[in-house]
Write an enzyme that holds these catalytic residues in place. Structure first.
Site, PDB file in Angstrom:
ATOM      1  CB  SER A  87     -13.939   8.497   0.724  1.00 20.73           C
ATOM      2  OG  SER A  87     -12.333   8.488   0.639  1.00 20.73           O
ATOM      3  CE  LYS A 129      -1.794  -1.978   2.041  1.00 21.05           C
ATOM      4  NZ  LYS A 129      -2.788  -1.593   3.300  1.00 21.05           N
ATOM      5  CE1 TYR A 135      -1.211  -0.933  -1.236  1.00 19.95           C
ATOM      6  CE2 TYR A 135      -0.249  -3.108  -2.362  1.00 19.95           C
ATOM      7  CZ  TYR A 135      -1.683  -1.983  -1.714  1.00 19.95           C
ATOM      8  OH  TYR A 135      -2.769  -2.639  -1.359  1.00 19.95           O
ATOM      9  CB  SER A 154      -1.800  -7.027   4.825  1.00 19.91           C
ATOM     10  OG  SER A 154      -1.125  -6.971   4.279  1.00 19.91           O
TER      11      SER A 154
END
Length: 274
Positions: free
Chosen positions: A9, A144, A140, A126
């Site tokens: 989106s 990752k 975050y 990633s």
């Protein structure tokens, strides 16, 4: 090619889905904000990668559009900015649940389909932060890093079934929604980290706002997906970010820390810069 794209989106997910559709592929796009229907040459369905029932409904809807899937592109993700000390376990879990476990859930839904058909491509977004850490992005970065390790395991396990894996490692790009870039609840004005947080996040924001073209990233991901053999790592970043990864692997940790700390936390006034 039948392509499923999560997190389609906004941000890099949207640009990737649009590039795939522009190239003539059948794109089945999922996002939490979507209503079922056609948008911009894409078949759109609601999808929350943290919810098993939502994934089941999305999978059933996608298979009504096409009875197989050639490629899945994982783009769903959120970012929480805050100090390691003041990021709550719930905030860590929220990021991990979307950015890492969301991929795991989708893969566990799609791998039986790909094994049965004898082929498939899985492209997992990633980040440069999957290879090195920067201040105030620990949740975050941890997610990752988890994606990177998971993908290495997955690649070895699914190769005998004709399934290929690709880690897409973007650097800074001009994209994304502030709705998915929150601050942790602990980062208040009286935080002992407040001044460093302000400097670090101002630099992060500047680099994102002046980053690379996300439409070009979508095109590069599309071209990679169209190849007979996926690259295992597809790093899409500026020259200085490629250099940062190279130096991170080459230099002693103390020197690497000094360089990154200086970049994100340097004193604006004493250095005469931002």
């Amino acid at each position: 090619m039948i392509v499923w794209v999560t997190g389609a989106s906004s941000g890099l997910g949207l640009h990737t889905a649009q590039a795939m559709a522009k190239a003539g592929h059948t794109v089945i796009a999922g996002a939490r904000s979507f209503q079922e229907g056609r948008q911009n040459q894409m078949h759109c369905f609601p999808l929350d990668v943290t919810d098993d029932e939502s994934i089941q409904r999305f999978t059933a809807s996608a298979l009504k559009v096409a009875d197989h899937v050639d490629c899945v592109v994982h783009c769903a993700g959120i970012l929480m900015l805050g100090s390691c000390e003041e990021t709550t376990l719930e905030e860590y879990a929220r990021v991990m649940n979307t950015d890492f476990f969301g991929m795991v859930r989708i893969n566990q839904a799609v791998l039986p389909l790909m094994r049965a058909q004898g082929h498939g491509k899985i492209m997992m977004f990633s980040s440069i932060n999957g290879l090195l850490g920067i201040p105030f992005q620990s949740a975050y970065t941890a997610a990752k890093h988890a994606v990177e390790g998971y993908a290495e395991c997955l690649q070895m396990e699914v190769k005998p079934f004709g399934i290929q894996i690709c880690l897409v490692e973007p650097g800074d790009h001009r994209s994304g929604s502030e709705a998915y870039r929150g601050h942790t609840t602990g980062m208040r004005q009286n935080s002992p980290y407040a001044s460093f947080f302000q400097k670090g996040t101002a630099k992060i924001h500047h680099d994102e706002q002046n980053g690379s073209d996300p439409a070009r990233l979508g095109e590069k991901v599309t071209r990679a997906a169209e190849k007979k053999h996926l690259p295992f790592r597809l790093r899409i970043a500026s020259a200085d970010q490629h250099l940062a990864v190279f130096l991170h692997d080459l230099l002693p940790p103390s020197l690497n820390n000094r360089i990154l700390s200086g970049y994100y936390l340097k004193n604006k006034e004493s250095n005469g810069s931002r």
